[in-house]
Design a protein around this motif. Structure first.
Motif, PDB file in Angstrom:
ATOM      1  N   ASP A  35      14.718   2.188 -10.738  1.00 39.16           N
ATOM      2  CA  ASP A  35      13.414   2.784 -10.431  1.00 39.16           C
ATOM      3  C   ASP A  35      12.812   2.194  -9.161  1.00 39.16           C
ATOM      4  O   ASP A  35      11.909   2.781  -8.577  1.00 39.16           O
ATOM      5  CB  ASP A  35      12.442   2.580 -11.593  1.00 39.16           C
ATOM      6  CG  ASP A  35      12.814   3.426 -12.802  1.00 39.16           C
ATOM      7  OD1 ASP A  35      13.559   4.412 -12.632  1.00 39.16           O
ATOM      8  OD2 ASP A  35      12.362   3.089 -13.913  1.00 39.16           O
ATOM      9  N   LYS A  36      13.317   1.039  -8.727  1.00 43.29           N
ATOM     10  CA  LYS A  36      12.734   0.356  -7.566  1.00 43.29           C
ATOM     11  C   LYS A  36      13.664   0.275  -6.357  1.00 43.29           C
ATOM     12  O   LYS A  36      13.231  -0.139  -5.283  1.00 43.29           O
ATOM     13  CB  LYS A  36      12.301  -1.049  -7.960  1.00 43.29           C
ATOM     14  CG  LYS A  36      11.180  -1.043  -8.972  1.00 43.29           C
ATOM     15  CD  LYS A  36      10.648  -2.416  -9.204  1.00 43.29           C
ATOM     16  CE  LYS A  36       9.466  -2.336 -10.150  1.00 43.29           C
ATOM     17  NZ  LYS A  36       8.642  -3.511 -10.092  1.00 43.29           N
ATOM     18  N   LEU A  72      10.836  -0.795  -3.905  1.00 47.91           N
ATOM     19  CA  LEU A  72       9.425  -0.703  -4.262  1.00 47.91           C
ATOM     20  C   LEU A  72       9.023  -1.966  -5.022  1.00 47.91           C
ATOM     21  O   LEU A  72       9.586  -2.269  -6.071  1.00 47.91           O
ATOM     22  CB  LEU A  72       9.168   0.520  -5.155  1.00 47.91           C
ATOM     23  CG  LEU A  72       9.482   1.880  -4.562  1.00 47.91           C
ATOM     24  CD1 LEU A  72       9.336   2.969  -5.614  1.00 47.91           C
ATOM     25  CD2 LEU A  72       8.581   2.154  -3.381  1.00 47.91           C
ATOM     26  N   ASN A  74       5.618  -2.537  -5.804  1.00 45.80           N
ATOM     27  CA  ASN A  74       4.631  -1.956  -6.706  1.00 45.80           C
ATOM     28  C   ASN A  74       4.164  -0.641  -6.077  1.00 45.80           C
ATOM     29  O   ASN A  74       4.747  -0.190  -5.096  1.00 45.80           O
ATOM     30  CB  ASN A  74       3.461  -2.932  -6.973  1.00 45.80           C
ATOM     31  CG  ASN A  74       2.755  -3.373  -5.704  1.00 45.80           C
ATOM     32  OD1 ASN A  74       2.440  -2.546  -4.853  1.00 45.80           O
ATOM     33  ND2 ASN A  74       2.509  -4.672  -5.569  1.00 45.80           N
ATOM     34  N   GLU A  75       3.106  -0.038  -6.613  1.00 44.55           N
ATOM     35  CA  GLU A  75       2.652   1.262  -6.112  1.00 44.55           C
ATOM     36  C   GLU A  75       2.150   1.208  -4.664  1.00 44.55           C
ATOM     37  O   GLU A  75       2.137   2.219  -3.976  1.00 44.55           O
ATOM     38  CB  GLU A  75       1.541   1.805  -7.006  1.00 44.55           C
ATOM     39  CG  GLU A  75       2.017   2.209  -8.374  1.00 44.55           C
ATOM     40  CD  GLU A  75       0.867   2.743  -9.224  1.00 44.55           C
ATOM     41  OE1 GLU A  75      -0.277   2.837  -8.715  1.00 44.55           O
ATOM     42  OE2 GLU A  75       1.120   3.059 -10.384  1.00 44.55           O
ATOM     43  N   ARG A  76       1.758   0.034  -4.199  1.00 52.11           N
ATOM     44  CA  ARG A  76       1.157  -0.072  -2.872  1.00 52.11           C
ATOM     45  C   ARG A  76       2.007  -0.841  -1.871  1.00 52.11           C
ATOM     46  O   ARG A  76       1.635  -0.925  -0.704  1.00 52.11           O
ATOM     47  CB  ARG A  76      -0.209  -0.733  -2.995  1.00 52.11           C
ATOM     48  CG  ARG A  76      -1.145   0.087  -3.894  1.00 52.11           C
ATOM     49  CD  ARG A  76      -2.503  -0.506  -3.982  1.00 52.11           C
ATOM     50  NE  ARG A  76      -3.152  -0.373  -2.681  1.00 52.11           N
ATOM     51  CZ  ARG A  76      -4.218  -1.035  -2.325  1.00 52.11           C
ATOM     52  NH1 ARG A  76      -4.770  -1.890  -3.149  1.00 52.11           N
ATOM     53  NH2 ARG A  76      -4.748  -0.858  -1.142  1.00 52.11           N
ATOM     54  N   PHE A  78       6.047  -1.584  -0.420  1.00 46.88           N
ATOM     55  CA  PHE A  78       7.480  -1.277  -0.417  1.00 46.88           C
ATOM     56  C   PHE A  78       8.135  -1.954   0.779  1.00 46.88           C
ATOM     57  O   PHE A  78       7.478  -2.441   1.689  1.00 46.88           O
ATOM     58  CB  PHE A  78       7.732   0.233  -0.392  1.00 46.88           C
ATOM     59  CG  PHE A  78       7.309   0.903   0.880  1.00 46.88           C
ATOM     60  CD1 PHE A  78       8.194   1.038   1.939  1.00 46.88           C
ATOM     61  CD2 PHE A  78       6.031   1.419   1.015  1.00 46.88           C
ATOM     62  CE1 PHE A  78       7.807   1.656   3.112  1.00 46.88           C
ATOM     63  CE2 PHE A  78       5.637   2.049   2.186  1.00 46.88           C
ATOM     64  CZ  PHE A  78       6.519   2.160   3.234  1.00 46.88           C
TER      65      PHE A  78
END
Length: 91
Positions: A35-36, A72, A74-76, A78
């Motif tokens: 996922d990352k 990634l 986290n959401e903010r 990368f």
């Protein structure tokens, strides 16, 4: 394109051995490890040939490649790491 094949019946003498053709090939793929983490691979290859018997000859082409890794955090946040390859040839 192989225009020289279509033109061959109309050429004679020194021009009978003429060549004019080109090709281009583009490739692209990607793979998700998790996922990352994901990788992307792309490439381009092209060649052009123009030869009018012994009178003129031009050859040129390109080869490029790109490999990119995306992570990634986290959401903010990368991270992208990219490597390139490029080769231009002319004669």
């Amino acid at each position: 394109s192989y225009a020289d094949v279509l033109a061959r019946p109309f050429l004679s003498g020194d021009l009978a051995d003429s060549k004019f053709y080109f090709y281009d090939l583009t490739l692209k793929t990607n793979y998700r490890f998790s996922d990352k983490d994901q990788i992307f691979l792309s490439g381009y290859f092209g060649r052009d040939v123009f030869s009018a018997g012994a009178q003129a000859r031009f050859l040129w082409g390109n080869a490029t490649g790109t490999l990119r890794w995306n992570h990634l955090f986290n959401e903010r946040l990368f991270f992208n790491l990219t490597t390139f390859y490029s080769n231009y040839d002319y004669s």
